[in-house]
Design an enzyme around this catalytic site. Structure first.
Site, PDB file in Angstrom:
ATOM      1  N   SER A 174       0.712  -1.145  -0.146  1.00 38.53           N
ATOM      2  CA  SER A 174      -0.023  -0.124   0.072  1.00 38.53           C
ATOM      3  C   SER A 174       0.815   1.042   0.081  1.00 38.53           C
ATOM      4  CB  SER A 174      -1.019   0.042   1.049  1.00 38.53           C
ATOM      5  OG  SER A 174      -1.579   1.331   1.436  1.00 38.53           O
ATOM      6  N   TYR A 179      -1.985  -0.581  10.079  1.00 42.95           N
ATOM      7  CA  TYR A 179      -2.210  -1.190   8.724  1.00 42.95           C
ATOM      8  C   TYR A 179      -1.103  -0.780   8.095  1.00 42.95           C
ATOM      9  CZ  TYR A 179      -3.987  -1.027   3.771  1.00 42.95           C
ATOM     10  OH  TYR A 179      -4.126  -1.227   2.649  1.00 42.95           O
TER      11      TYR A 179
HETATM   12  P1  NAP Z   1     -11.764  -5.528  -0.262  1.00 44.45           P
HETATM   13  O1  NAP Z   1     -12.656  -5.143  -1.378  1.00 44.45           O
HETATM   14  O2  NAP Z   1     -12.104  -5.291   1.168  1.00 44.45           O
HETATM   15  O3  NAP Z   1     -11.027  -7.056  -0.451  1.00 44.45           O
HETATM   16  C1  NAP Z   1     -10.340  -7.712   0.509  1.00 44.45           C
HETATM   17  C2  NAP Z   1     -10.377  -9.018   0.246  1.00 44.45           C
HETATM   18  O4  NAP Z   1      -9.328  -9.700   0.992  1.00 44.45           O
HETATM   19  C3  NAP Z   1     -11.712  -9.934   0.234  1.00 44.45           C
HETATM   20  O5  NAP Z   1     -11.888 -10.791  -0.846  1.00 44.45           O
HETATM   21  C4  NAP Z   1     -11.564 -10.380   1.653  1.00 44.45           C
HETATM   22  O6  NAP Z   1     -12.546 -11.725   1.494  1.00 44.45           O
HETATM   23  C5  NAP Z   1     -10.267 -10.895   1.443  1.00 44.45           C
HETATM   24  N1  NAP Z   1      -9.680 -11.124   2.825  1.00 44.45           N
HETATM   25  C6  NAP Z   1      -9.675 -10.169   3.969  1.00 44.45           C
HETATM   26  N2  NAP Z   1      -9.041 -10.959   5.029  1.00 44.45           N
HETATM   27  C7  NAP Z   1      -8.788 -12.149   4.678  1.00 44.45           C
HETATM   28  C8  NAP Z   1      -8.175 -13.330   5.312  1.00 44.45           C
HETATM   29  N3  NAP Z   1      -7.777 -13.359   6.552  1.00 44.45           N
HETATM   30  N4  NAP Z   1      -8.060 -14.528   4.394  1.00 44.45           N
HETATM   31  C9  NAP Z   1      -8.395 -14.536   3.109  1.00 44.45           C
HETATM   32  N5  NAP Z   1      -8.945 -13.684   2.573  1.00 44.45           N
HETATM   33  C10 NAP Z   1      -9.302 -12.189   3.273  1.00 44.45           C
HETATM   34  O7  NAP Z   1     -10.330  -4.726  -0.329  1.00 44.45           O
HETATM   35  P2  NAP Z   1      -9.479  -4.149  -1.715  1.00 44.45           P
HETATM   36  O8  NAP Z   1      -9.137  -2.772  -1.557  1.00 44.45           O
HETATM   37  O9  NAP Z   1      -9.730  -4.930  -2.850  1.00 44.45           O
HETATM   38  O10 NAP Z   1      -8.019  -4.800  -0.790  1.00 44.45           O
HETATM   39  C11 NAP Z   1      -7.072  -5.720  -1.670  1.00 44.45           C
HETATM   40  C12 NAP Z   1      -5.647  -5.517  -1.154  1.00 44.45           C
HETATM   41  O11 NAP Z   1      -5.115  -4.048  -1.575  1.00 44.45           O
HETATM   42  C13 NAP Z   1      -5.509  -5.317   0.184  1.00 44.45           C
HETATM   43  O12 NAP Z   1      -4.272  -6.214   0.563  1.00 44.45           O
HETATM   44  C14 NAP Z   1      -5.519  -3.989   0.722  1.00 44.45           C
HETATM   45  O13 NAP Z   1      -4.814  -3.853   1.967  1.00 44.45           O
HETATM   46  C15 NAP Z   1      -4.806  -3.523  -0.549  1.00 44.45           C
HETATM   47  N6  NAP Z   1      -4.911  -2.066  -0.915  1.00 44.45           N
HETATM   48  C16 NAP Z   1      -5.960  -1.402  -1.113  1.00 44.45           C
HETATM   49  C17 NAP Z   1      -6.056  -0.224  -1.231  1.00 44.45           C
HETATM   50  C18 NAP Z   1      -7.417   0.607  -1.551  1.00 44.45           C
HETATM   51  O14 NAP Z   1      -7.512   1.938  -1.675  1.00 44.45           O
HETATM   52  N7  NAP Z   1      -8.455  -0.125  -1.887  1.00 44.45           N
HETATM   53  C19 NAP Z   1      -5.186   0.789  -1.303  1.00 44.45           C
HETATM   54  C20 NAP Z   1      -4.015   0.345  -0.587  1.00 44.45           C
HETATM   55  C21 NAP Z   1      -3.610  -1.132  -0.683  1.00 44.45           C
HETATM   56  P3  NAP Z   1     -13.718 -11.616   2.566  1.00 44.45           P
HETATM   57  O15 NAP Z   1     -14.736 -10.527   2.214  1.00 44.45           O
HETATM   58  O16 NAP Z   1     -14.233 -13.045   2.600  1.00 44.45           O
HETATM   59  O17 NAP Z   1     -13.231 -11.328   4.219  1.00 44.45           O
END
Ligand code: NAP
Length: 260
Positions: free
Chosen positions: A155, A169
């Protein structure tokens, strides 16, 4: 062990890719894009098999294939079961996308408790380490694998520290950056490349999880590019890092935060 619910059509020549947290957001976009690039995708989610299965259905609608596997990447037993499901498939594991991630509502450090720290570090850091270890054991030429690539989803928070919001985080993502560099150098001669993307302000449900569903809309105007990002824009970079086009790239980062 047969893959669940009839998701079992992989062939010997298949290139298998694991996307953790593939049920929505960046993970789902990555799974769909990967299938379009010819990967057989193992779509993992934590809470519901159905959510991962619906992404696999979307992959199949587009002519690709994959399997859904429910597993909490922060639980070692679940990760063992997840990789057992991959081992039961014909074909070779050639990629792992450590995308599963979580955060907690914005707070200053002095108001945080150990429950949230354990939850965040267990999923974001330990989960990444479990899946990286299992991926190396299968992909490394040292262990009879055919090589491959690991992409960690870090991130922009690892660079900014997310003060007054999510320093825990951010620290978990900083650790992922260190892990990326160290493991990349460790396995560089074993046929495995390890890289990371560092997104920021991407339109996904993670912001609602942090108690701020309109976070991107609220803050995007202050970004150099003046807009938030889309999950598929991150997926494009992940697919490039997985591909042979990135054959000389390891221990590297792609920052994707609209210029932040
Ligand atoms: P999201 O829409 O909340 O999706 C998160 C995914 O991770 C969901 O499929 C969730 O499944 C899964 N997950 C969470 N905890 C888990 C666990 N213990 N075991 C297996 N699966 C798990 O979030 P996103 O924004 O797409 O995030 C994806 C990645 O990008 C993350 O690592 C996040 O930190 C990173 N990121 C996102 C942003 C942003 O602005 N969106 C920015 C920087 C980094 P469930 O629903 O089943 O829990």
């Amino acid at each position: 062990m047969p893959p669940p619910n009839g998701y079992s059509t992989a062939m010997e020549s298949e290139r298998l890719l694991l996307v953790t947290g593939g049920s929505r957001g960046i993970g789902a976009a990555t799974a769909l894009r990967a299938a379009a690039h010819g990967y057989f995708v193992c779509v993992n989610s934590r809470r519901s098999f159905e959510a991962a299965a619906s992404v696999v259905d979307g992959i199949r609608d587009r002519g690709g294939d994959g399997i859904p596997v429910q597993a909490d990447v922060g639980r070692e037993k679940d990760v063992t079961r997840l990789f057992n499901a991959i081992d039961a498939l014909p074909g070779n594991l050639v990629g792992v996308v450590n995308n599963a991630g979580t955060l907690a509502p914005a707070a200053r450090l002095e108001n945080m408790n150990s429950d949230r720290w354990n939850s965040i570090l267990t999923t974001n850091l330990i989960g990444t380490m479990y899946c990286t270890r299992e991926g190396i054991r299968r992909m490394s030429r040292r262990f009879g694998g055919i090589g491959g690539a690991i992409v960690n989803v870090s991130s922009a928070a690892s660079r900014t520290g997310s003060p007054n919001e999510y320093v825990d985080y951010a620290a978990s993502k900083g650790a992922i950056d260190s892990l990326t560099i160290g493991v990349a150098r460790e396995v560089a001669q074993d046929g495995i490349r390890v890289n990371a993307v560092r997104p920021g302000f991407i339109r996904t449900a993670i912001h609602a999880e942090g108690g701020d569903p309109l976070r991107v809309e609220r803050l995007e105007g202050a970004l150099p590019m003046g807009r938030g990002g889309e999950p598929d824009e991150v997926a494009a970079a992940i697919l490039w890092l997985l591909s042979d086009d990135a054959s000389y790239v390891t221990g590297s980062f792609i920052d994707m935060a609209g210029g932040l």
